[in-house]
Design a protein around this motif. Structure first.
Motif, PDB file in Angstrom:
ATOM      1  N   TRP A   1       1.508  10.412  -4.078  1.00  0.00           N
ATOM      2  CA  TRP A   1       0.381  10.868  -3.270  1.00  0.00           C
ATOM      3  C   TRP A   1       0.771  10.956  -1.801  1.00  0.00           C
ATOM      4  CZ3 TRP A   1      -3.855   6.948  -5.235  1.00  0.00           C
ATOM      5  CH2 TRP A   1      -4.174   7.244  -6.555  1.00  0.00           C
ATOM      6  N   SER A   2       0.260  11.960  -1.148  1.00  0.00           N
ATOM      7  CA  SER A   2       0.373  12.046   0.308  1.00  0.00           C
ATOM      8  C   SER A   2      -0.697  11.141   0.925  1.00  0.00           C
ATOM      9  CB  SER A   2       0.133  13.488   0.758  1.00  0.00           C
ATOM     10  OG  SER A   2      -1.222  13.854   0.498  1.00  0.00           O
ATOM     11  N   LEU A   3      -0.610  10.946   2.225  1.00  0.00           N
ATOM     12  CA  LEU A   3      -1.660  10.189   2.917  1.00  0.00           C
ATOM     13  C   LEU A   3      -3.014  10.859   2.710  1.00  0.00           C
ATOM     14  CD1 LEU A   3       0.110   9.307   6.292  1.00  0.00           C
ATOM     15  CD2 LEU A   3      -0.605   7.700   4.524  1.00  0.00           C
TER      16      LEU A   3
ATOM     17  N   ILE B   1       0.846  -1.197   0.000  1.00  0.00           N
ATOM     18  CA  ILE B   1       0.000   0.000   0.000  1.00  0.00           C
ATOM     19  C   ILE B   1       0.879   1.243   0.000  1.00  0.00           C
ATOM     20  CG2 ILE B   1      -1.644   1.345   1.380  1.00  0.00           C
ATOM     21  CD1 ILE B   1      -2.906  -1.414   2.138  1.00  0.00           C
ATOM     22  N   ARG B   2       1.902   1.245   0.812  1.00  0.00           N
ATOM     23  CA  ARG B   2       2.822   2.382   0.844  1.00  0.00           C
ATOM     24  C   ARG B   2       3.536   2.548  -0.501  1.00  0.00           C
ATOM     25  NH1 ARG B   2       6.722   4.090   5.623  1.00  0.00           N
ATOM     26  NH2 ARG B   2       4.714   4.906   6.200  1.00  0.00           N
ATOM     27  N   ILE B   3       4.007   1.437  -1.080  1.00  0.00           N
ATOM     28  CA  ILE B   3       4.686   1.498  -2.381  1.00  0.00           C
ATOM     29  C   ILE B   3       3.758   2.081  -3.444  1.00  0.00           C
ATOM     30  CG2 ILE B   3       5.526   0.045  -4.293  1.00  0.00           C
ATOM     31  CD1 ILE B   3       6.743  -1.798  -2.087  1.00  0.00           C
ATOM     32  N   GLU B   4       2.522   1.620  -3.487  1.00  0.00           N
ATOM     33  CA  GLU B   4       1.564   2.112  -4.491  1.00  0.00           C
ATOM     34  C   GLU B   4       1.282   3.602  -4.293  1.00  0.00           C
ATOM     35  OE1 GLU B   4       0.499   0.537  -7.186  1.00  0.00           O
ATOM     36  OE2 GLU B   4       1.536  -1.298  -6.602  1.00  0.00           O
ATOM     37  N   ARG B   5       1.117   4.019  -3.044  1.00  0.00           N
ATOM     38  CA  ARG B   5       0.846   5.435  -2.757  1.00  0.00           C
ATOM     39  C   ARG B   5       2.040   6.297  -3.152  1.00  0.00           C
ATOM     40  NH1 ARG B   5       2.297   8.698   1.183  1.00  0.00           N
ATOM     41  NH2 ARG B   5       2.992   7.062   2.611  1.00  0.00           N
TER      42      ARG B   5
ATOM     43  N   GLU C   1      -8.457  11.055   0.377  1.00  0.00           N
ATOM     44  CA  GLU C   1      -9.488  11.729  -0.422  1.00  0.00           C
ATOM     45  C   GLU C   1      -9.964  10.847  -1.572  1.00  0.00           C
ATOM     46  OE1 GLU C   1      -9.610  15.511  -3.404  1.00  0.00           O
ATOM     47  OE2 GLU C   1      -8.631  15.825  -1.453  1.00  0.00           O
ATOM     48  N   LYS C   2      -9.039  10.177  -2.249  1.00  0.00           N
ATOM     49  CA  LYS C   2      -9.382   9.355  -3.414  1.00  0.00           C
ATOM     50  C   LYS C   2     -10.092   8.055  -3.027  1.00  0.00           C
ATOM     51  CE  LYS C   2      -5.414  11.045  -6.064  1.00  0.00           C
ATOM     52  NZ  LYS C   2      -6.102  11.905  -6.996  1.00  0.00           N
ATOM     53  N   SER C   3      -9.800   7.540  -1.827  1.00  0.00           N
ATOM     54  CA  SER C   3     -10.331   6.235  -1.429  1.00  0.00           C
ATOM     55  C   SER C   3     -11.524   6.306  -0.482  1.00  0.00           C
ATOM     56  CB  SER C   3      -9.229   5.417  -0.756  1.00  0.00           C
ATOM     57  OG  SER C   3      -8.858   6.008   0.478  1.00  0.00           O
ATOM     58  N   GLY C   4     -11.661   7.415   0.232  1.00  0.00           N
ATOM     59  CA  GLY C   4     -12.703   7.485   1.245  1.00  0.00           C
ATOM     60  C   GLY C   4     -12.305   6.804   2.554  1.00  0.00           C
ATOM     61  N   VAL C   5     -11.019   6.450   2.680  1.00  0.00           N
ATOM     62  CA  VAL C   5     -10.487   5.850   3.912  1.00  0.00           C
ATOM     63  C   VAL C   5      -9.750   6.956   4.655  1.00  0.00           C
ATOM     64  CG1 VAL C   5      -8.899   4.123   4.859  1.00  0.00           C
ATOM     65  CG2 VAL C   5     -10.252   3.593   2.822  1.00  0.00           C
ATOM     66  N   SER C   6      -9.933   7.049   5.956  1.00  0.00           N
ATOM     67  CA  SER C   6      -9.326   8.141   6.715  1.00  0.00           C
ATOM     68  C   SER C   6      -7.792   8.100   6.637  1.00  0.00           C
ATOM     69  CB  SER C   6      -9.759   8.106   8.178  1.00  0.00           C
ATOM     70  OG  SER C   6      -9.083   7.086   8.878  1.00  0.00           O
ATOM     71  N   LYS C   7      -7.213   9.284   6.696  1.00  0.00           N
ATOM     72  CA  LYS C   7      -5.757   9.430   6.681  1.00  0.00           C
ATOM     73  C   LYS C   7      -5.136   8.660   7.849  1.00  0.00           C
ATOM     74  CE  LYS C   7      -2.419  13.211   6.994  1.00  0.00           C
ATOM     75  NZ  LYS C   7      -2.274  14.667   7.043  1.00  0.00           N
ATOM     76  N   ALA C   8      -5.769   8.743   9.019  1.00  0.00           N
ATOM     77  CA  ALA C   8      -5.256   8.052  10.211  1.00  0.00           C
ATOM     78  C   ALA C   8      -5.247   6.533  10.009  1.00  0.00           C
ATOM     79  CB  ALA C   8      -6.095   8.415  11.430  1.00  0.00           C
ATOM     80  N   MET C   9      -6.312   5.999   9.401  1.00  0.00           N
ATOM     81  CA  MET C   9      -6.374   4.552   9.189  1.00  0.00           C
ATOM     82  C   MET C   9      -5.322   4.115   8.168  1.00  0.00           C
ATOM     83  SD  MET C   9      -7.315   1.541   9.746  1.00  0.00           S
ATOM     84  CE  MET C   9      -8.707   1.593  10.828  1.00  0.00           C
ATOM     85  N   ILE C  10      -5.160   4.879   7.090  1.00  0.00           N
ATOM     86  CA  ILE C  10      -4.143   4.519   6.093  1.00  0.00           C
ATOM     87  C   ILE C  10      -2.760   4.513   6.737  1.00  0.00           C
ATOM     88  CG2 ILE C  10      -3.011   5.217   3.937  1.00  0.00           C
ATOM     89  CD1 ILE C  10      -5.760   6.440   3.114  1.00  0.00           C
TER      90      ILE C  10
ATOM     91  N   LYS D   1      -2.023   3.976   9.896  1.00  0.00           N
ATOM     92  CA  LYS D   1      -1.911   2.808  10.773  1.00  0.00           C
ATOM     93  C   LYS D   1      -1.683   1.534   9.965  1.00  0.00           C
ATOM     94  CE  LYS D   1      -4.724   4.439  14.631  1.00  0.00           C
ATOM     95  NZ  LYS D   1      -5.971   4.249  15.367  1.00  0.00           N
ATOM     96  N   VAL D   2      -2.377   1.411   8.834  1.00  0.00           N
ATOM     97  CA  VAL D   2      -2.220   0.223   7.989  1.00  0.00           C
ATOM     98  C   VAL D   2      -0.792   0.166   7.451  1.00  0.00           C
ATOM     99  CG1 VAL D   2      -2.909  -0.814   5.786  1.00  0.00           C
ATOM    100  CG2 VAL D   2      -4.652  -0.014   7.393  1.00  0.00           C
ATOM    101  N   GLU D   3      -0.298   1.289   6.927  1.00  0.00           N
ATOM    102  CA  GLU D   3       1.053   1.321   6.355  1.00  0.00           C
ATOM    103  C   GLU D   3       2.130   1.018   7.398  1.00  0.00           C
ATOM    104  OE1 GLU D   3       1.904   4.902   4.175  1.00  0.00           O
ATOM    105  OE2 GLU D   3       0.563   4.362   2.532  1.00  0.00           O
ATOM    106  N   ARG D   4       1.907   1.404   8.645  1.00  0.00           N
ATOM    107  CA  ARG D   4       2.876   1.139   9.705  1.00  0.00           C
ATOM    108  C   ARG D   4       2.693  -0.245  10.327  1.00  0.00           C
ATOM    109  NH1 ARG D   4       1.038   6.214  11.511  1.00  0.00           N
ATOM    110  NH2 ARG D   4       0.291   5.212  13.406  1.00  0.00           N
ATOM    111  N   GLY D   5       1.670  -0.969   9.871  1.00  0.00           N
ATOM    112  CA  GLY D   5       1.410  -2.296  10.408  1.00  0.00           C
ATOM    113  C   GLY D   5       0.765  -2.287  11.777  1.00  0.00           C
ATOM    114  N   GLU D   6       0.197  -1.155  12.166  1.00  0.00           N
ATOM    115  CA  GLU D   6      -0.452  -1.041  13.472  1.00  0.00           C
ATOM    116  C   GLU D   6      -1.915  -1.472  13.432  1.00  0.00           C
ATOM    117  OE1 GLU D   6       0.127   2.992  14.732  1.00  0.00           O
ATOM    118  OE2 GLU D   6       2.295   2.765  14.849  1.00  0.00           O
TER     119      GLU D   6
END
Length: 188
Positions: A25-27, A16-20, A32-41, A43-48
């Motif tokens: 693209w910034s978080l 996900i980080r590589i694709e972004r 904005e493009k996905s409708g997923v919150s910046k905070a959740m993205i 956390k996902v990218e950091r494996g949290e």
């Protein structure tokens, strides 16, 4: 004794980080493009946090990738044989939805997925998750209610449905036992 199946969460987070980053693209832009919150993205990218099926569907749509391609890129090994004990299994932390990649992870055009949908669970995906693929659903065990835009299909064991034009869809197990189905995907 069987060894545990590989957990693809770390590979998914990295992909996900590589694709972004490959898109510059910034978080915030991905949010904005996905409708997923910046905070959740983040956390996902950091494996949290492990992303749900819905979040992965939204992110893959924002990237212009099939969900299966996003996951295949994360898990690619180049093999032609996919042994059952080595198949990647991802479990949605929210619903218990289990997604097993049956096909060898080599980037082939055809991909087979086995899903176990727990009793009472409903998983929805936006139309963007279906734009880049043709898909068929084959119910192996149980019953699946598949909502395809304004249509509702009730599929029992042995039934196979070819999806129509991309639209918002939902997989719903209305029964009190798990539903197991296979999904065959091919890129458009």
């Amino acid at each position: 004794m069987n060894s545990p199946l590989p957990d693809p969460s770390i590979a998914i987070a990295g992909r996900i980080r590589i694709e972004r980053e490959a898109r510059g693209w910034s978080l915030g832009e991905l949010a904005e493009k996905s409708g997923v919150s910046k905070a959740m993205i983040s956390k996902v990218e950091r494996g949290e946090a492990s992303p749900t099926a819905t979040i992965l569907g939204r992110l893959s749509g924002a990237f212009g990738l099939q969900l299966s391609v996003l996951l295949a890129l994360a898990e690619r090994t180049g093999e032609r044989l996919s042994k059952a004990q080595a198949q990647s299994v991802w479990i949605d932390p929210e619903t218990g939805y289990e997604r097993r990649v049956i096909s060898p992870q080599n980037g082939a055009m055809l991909e087979l997925i086995q899903v176990t949908l727990p009793a009472g669970v409903r998983v929805a995906y936006p139309a963007s998750a279906f734009v880049f693929q043709h898909q068929q659903i084959w119910v192996l065990d149980g019953s699946l209610t598949f909502e395809e835009g304004g249509l509702t299909h009730v599929l029992d064991a042995g039934d196979c449905l070819q999806l129509g034009a991309p639209c918002d869809c939902a997989f719903h197990n209305t029964r009190d036992v798990p539903c197991v189905y296979a999904v065959a995907l091919i890129r458009r």
